[in-house]
Design a protein around this motif. Structure first.
Motif, short mmCIF file in Angstrom:
data_model
loop_
_atom_site.label_atom_id
_atom_site.label_comp_id
_atom_site.label_asym_id
_atom_site.label_seq_id
_atom_site.Cartn_x
_atom_site.Cartn_y
_atom_site.Cartn_z
N GLY A 10 46.50 40.85 48.29
CA GLY A 10 46.05 41.86 47.17
C GLY A 10 46.09 43.15 47.84
N GLY A 12 45.04 46.18 46.50
CA GLY A 12 44.37 47.05 45.57
C GLY A 12 43.32 47.77 46.25
N ILE A 14 39.89 47.04 46.80
CA ILE A 14 38.99 46.25 47.85
C ILE A 14 39.62 45.88 48.88
CG2 ILE A 14 39.39 44.18 46.84
CD1 ILE A 14 36.04 45.54 47.86
N SER A 35 51.46 40.91 48.62
CA SER A 35 51.32 41.42 47.05
C SER A 35 52.63 41.09 46.55
CB SER A 35 51.31 43.28 47.42
OG SER A 35 51.24 43.76 46.06
N SER A 40 53.69 47.94 47.25
CA SER A 40 52.21 48.17 47.18
C SER A 40 51.65 47.80 48.62
CB SER A 40 51.40 47.09 46.36
OG SER A 40 51.86 47.59 44.97
N ALA A 73 41.78 39.34 48.06
CA ALA A 73 41.15 40.62 47.49
C ALA A 73 41.92 40.98 46.14
CB ALA A 73 41.38 41.50 48.52
N THR A 74 41.98 39.86 45.37
CA THR A 74 42.46 40.01 44.17
C THR A 74 41.44 40.11 42.86
OG1 THR A 74 42.60 37.79 43.89
CG2 THR A 74 44.47 38.85 44.52
N PRO A 75 41.48 40.89 41.88
CA PRO A 75 40.78 40.97 40.73
C PRO A 75 39.86 39.55 40.46
CG PRO A 75 42.69 42.20 40.15
CD PRO A 75 42.98 41.23 41.64
N SER A 76 38.73 39.65 39.92
CA SER A 76 38.18 38.31 39.70
C SER A 76 38.76 37.78 38.48
CB SER A 76 36.72 38.77 39.32
OG SER A 76 36.01 39.35 40.45
#
Length: 76
Positions: A10, A12, A14, A35, A40, A73-76
Motif C-alpha cells: 500500500g 497511500g 500511512i 501497489s 503510486s 499499510a492498506t485501508p482497514s
C-alpha cells in the motif's frame, strides 16, 4: 550486519509515515513497495527519497531476497 529489509504494501498516506520512520531506524530500510500501480509506488519512493523495488503484487515482493518483513499499510 545486513540491514533488515521491509516491504510496504500500500502506498497511500500511512505508508509515507512508515517509510519515513524506517529511514530513521538504524539497520532498517525499505526494500520494496507494493501497489496496484507502479506509478503510486514510484511517487512514494520519490517523495521519501528511497530506491526500493516497485512491485504490483505481494507475491512479487516476497520473492525478493532482501525482503525480511512486511508492513501492511492498506485501508482497514
Amino acid at each position: 550486519m545486513k540491514p533488515l529489509g521491509f516491504a510496504i504494501v500500500g502506498c497511500g498516506m500511512i505508508a509515507r509515515f512508515h517509510a519515513r520512520a524506517l529511514a530513521e531506524v538504524p539497520g532498517a530500510r525499505v526494500t520494496a513497495l507494493v501497489s496496484r500501480t507502479q506509478a503510486s509506488a514510484r511517487k512514494l519512493a520519490e517523495e521519501v527519497g528511497i530506491t526500493p523495488a516497485l512491485c504490483t503484487t505481494l507475491a512479487d515482493a516476497l520473492k525478493l531476497p532482501e525482503v525480511d518483513a512486511v508492513i501492511i499499510a492498506t485501508p482497514s
